[in-house]
Design an enzyme around this catalytic site. Structure first.
Site, PDB file in Angstrom:
ATOM      1  N   GLU A  68       8.612 -12.405  63.468  1.00  0.00           N
ATOM      2  CA  GLU A  68       7.686 -12.518  62.332  1.00  0.00           C
ATOM      3  C   GLU A  68       6.671 -11.383  62.406  1.00  0.00           C
ATOM      4  OE1 GLU A  68       7.280 -14.203  59.406  1.00  0.00           O
ATOM      5  OE2 GLU A  68       5.495 -12.955  59.284  1.00  0.00           O
ATOM      6  N   ASP A  96       7.584  -6.050  63.629  1.00  0.00           N
ATOM      7  CA  ASP A  96       8.238  -5.637  62.384  1.00  0.00           C
ATOM      8  C   ASP A  96       9.713  -5.392  62.695  1.00  0.00           C
ATOM      9  OD1 ASP A  96       9.218  -4.177  60.154  1.00  0.00           O
ATOM     10  OD2 ASP A  96       7.169  -3.567  59.679  1.00  0.00           O
ATOM     11  N   ASP A 118      11.802 -10.994  52.065  1.00  0.00           N
ATOM     12  CA  ASP A 118      10.969 -10.407  51.012  1.00  0.00           C
ATOM     13  C   ASP A 118      11.838  -9.538  50.102  1.00  0.00           C
ATOM     14  OD1 ASP A 118       8.897 -11.660  52.243  1.00  0.00           O
ATOM     15  OD2 ASP A 118       7.944  -9.861  53.034  1.00  0.00           O
ATOM     16  N   LYS A 122      10.690  -3.221  43.785  1.00  0.00           N
ATOM     17  CA  LYS A 122      10.696  -1.846  43.261  1.00  0.00           C
ATOM     18  C   LYS A 122      11.813  -1.029  43.910  1.00  0.00           C
ATOM     19  CE  LYS A 122       5.866  -1.702  42.119  1.00  0.00           C
ATOM     20  NZ  LYS A 122       4.532  -1.585  42.674  1.00  0.00           N
ATOM     21  N   THR A 192      15.240 -24.219  55.089  1.00  0.00           N
ATOM     22  CA  THR A 192      14.041 -23.508  55.523  1.00  0.00           C
ATOM     23  C   THR A 192      12.861 -23.988  54.666  1.00  0.00           C
ATOM     24  OG1 THR A 192      14.007 -21.651  53.979  1.00  0.00           O
ATOM     25  CG2 THR A 192      15.575 -21.509  55.798  1.00  0.00           C
ATOM     26  N   GLU A 193      11.660 -23.543  55.042  1.00  0.00           N
ATOM     27  CA  GLU A 193      10.490 -23.944  54.242  1.00  0.00           C
ATOM     28  C   GLU A 193      10.610 -23.466  52.797  1.00  0.00           C
ATOM     29  OE1 GLU A 193       7.965 -22.254  57.041  1.00  0.00           O
ATOM     30  OE2 GLU A 193       8.070 -24.091  58.200  1.00  0.00           O
ATOM     31  N   GLU A 195      13.295 -22.662  51.236  1.00  0.00           N
ATOM     32  CA  GLU A 195      14.451 -23.317  50.591  1.00  0.00           C
ATOM     33  C   GLU A 195      14.030 -24.671  50.020  1.00  0.00           C
ATOM     34  OE1 GLU A 195      17.741 -23.417  53.253  1.00  0.00           O
ATOM     35  OE2 GLU A 195      19.051 -24.504  51.873  1.00  0.00           O
TER      36      GLU A 195
HETATM   37  N1  SAM Z   1      12.359 -17.529  56.601  1.00  0.00           N
HETATM   38  C1  SAM Z   1      11.245 -18.357  56.150  1.00  0.00           C
HETATM   39  C2  SAM Z   1      11.730 -19.379  55.163  1.00  0.00           C
HETATM   40  O1  SAM Z   1      12.850 -19.235  54.645  1.00  0.00           O
HETATM   41  O2  SAM Z   1      11.005 -20.339  54.902  1.00  0.00           O
HETATM   42  C3  SAM Z   1      10.101 -17.500  55.588  1.00  0.00           C
HETATM   43  C4  SAM Z   1      10.424 -16.725  54.356  1.00  0.00           C
HETATM   44  S1  SAM Z   1       9.053 -15.713  53.818  1.00  0.00           S
HETATM   45  C5  SAM Z   1       9.395 -15.400  52.153  1.00  0.00           C
HETATM   46  C6  SAM Z   1       9.469 -14.127  54.544  1.00  0.00           C
HETATM   47  C7  SAM Z   1       8.839 -13.941  55.907  1.00  0.00           C
HETATM   48  O3  SAM Z   1       9.373 -12.768  56.489  1.00  0.00           O
HETATM   49  C8  SAM Z   1       7.323 -13.762  55.872  1.00  0.00           C
HETATM   50  O4  SAM Z   1       6.732 -14.623  56.810  1.00  0.00           O
HETATM   51  C9  SAM Z   1       7.136 -12.291  56.232  1.00  0.00           C
HETATM   52  O5  SAM Z   1       5.912 -12.051  56.895  1.00  0.00           O
HETATM   53  C10 SAM Z   1       8.328 -12.026  57.108  1.00  0.00           C
HETATM   54  N2  SAM Z   1       8.778 -10.623  57.100  1.00  0.00           N
HETATM   55  C11 SAM Z   1       8.993  -9.869  56.017  1.00  0.00           C
HETATM   56  N3  SAM Z   1       9.389  -8.630  56.366  1.00  0.00           N
HETATM   57  C12 SAM Z   1       9.452  -8.628  57.722  1.00  0.00           C
HETATM   58  C13 SAM Z   1       9.785  -7.636  58.675  1.00  0.00           C
HETATM   59  N4  SAM Z   1      10.130  -6.401  58.301  1.00  0.00           N
HETATM   60  N5  SAM Z   1       9.742  -7.954  59.977  1.00  0.00           N
HETATM   61  C14 SAM Z   1       9.377  -9.213  60.363  1.00  0.00           C
HETATM   62  N6  SAM Z   1       9.026 -10.185  59.503  1.00  0.00           N
HETATM   63  C15 SAM Z   1       9.069  -9.905  58.192  1.00  0.00           C
END
Ligand code: SAM
Length: 221
Positions: A68, A96, A118, A122, A192-193, A195
């Site tokens: 995360e 990251d 995410d 764009k 997942t949350e 979902e």
């Molecule tokens: N997987 C979870 C779920 O399905 O409920 C969370 C989905 S949430 C939309 C996306 C998560 O991915 C966020 O907590 C974000 O901070 C993390 N995230 C996005 N890009 C990332 C990256 N490059 N590396 C690590 N975490 C990332």
């Protein structure tokens, strides 16, 4: 307050036993972190971690690592994990995903989950999508020979992009559905949350299972 700005989260994370610190020092030696040589499955972008907690509970012979990017989100996962300290097969990393090759060695990851990644809508940000060719090439190196990726999202544009990205990279499609909860693949599915949230709003959940092309000499550094 935005969740990612919770004060003090970095300090709590630094002191937490479920978080692996100095993650790059464990590259190629993740078995030692868990104290066994069970397969390592990774969720990239795990959010608050409820999917991985349930997976760890159901599959004690698999080691799970949740990645995360944001401390304040990871903090929520830590709080949940503290309620289930018996789950010794679950660890977290705050990092990251761009750095994933510095943290895992070729062939070290058994499976990768991408849940509600995410979308980066764009075009100029397309390479940041976790299913872009850039990331798929990284996963191909890191996955064990029988490894693969499962991707779930309710974002149809991101799903279409991901299906095409996998095709262009020569990955084999093992399963695909644009309505997971009405498909046979729902059996054994761990929600997942996101979902729960988006299916609760009536959105259909798309799911793709893929595996890398089977090249000889794969996993060589
Ligand atoms: N997987 C979870 C779920 O399905 O409920 C969370 C989905 S949430 C939309 C996306 C998560 O991915 C966020 O907590 C974000 O901070 C993390 N995230 C996005 N890009 C990332 C990256 N490059 N590396 C690590 N975490 C990332």
């Amino acid at each position: 307050m935005r969740l990612r700005n919770v004060p003090g989260s970095r300090e709590v994370i630094a002191a937490n036993e479920f978080v692996v610190h100095d993650e790059q020092s464990h590259r190629g030696e993740w078995a030692a972190v868990f104290g066994n040589d069970h397969p390592i499955h990774v969720e990239i972008g795990m959010g608050k971690g409820s999917f991985l907690m349930e997976m760890a509970r159901r599959n004690p012979d698999i080691n799970y690592v949740g990645i995360e990017k944001y401390s304040s989100v990871l903090l929520r996962a830590i709080e949940k994990h503290e309620e289930a300290p018996e789950l010794t097969n679950l660890k977290f990393i705050r990092m990251d995903a761009e750095e994933i090759e510095e943290v895992f060695a070729p062939g070290e990851i058994g499976y990768i989950y991408l849940n509600f990644s995410d979308p980066w809508p764009k075009d100029r940000h397309a390479k940041r999508r976790l299913t872009s060719d850039r990331f798929l090439k990284r996963y191909e190196k890191l996955l064990a020979p029988d490894g693969g990726v499962t991707f779930k999202t309710d974002n149809v544009d991101l799903f279409d992009f991901s299906v095409e990205s996998a095709e262009v990279c020569g990955w084999e499609q093992l399963a695909i559905t644009r309505d997971l909860h009405a498909s046979p693949y729902v059996e054994g599915n761990v929600m997942t949350e996101y979902e729960k949230k988006f299916s609760g709003l009536g959105n259909k959940i798309c799911m793709l299972q893929i595996r890398p092309p089977r090249n000889e000499g794969k996993n060589a550094e």
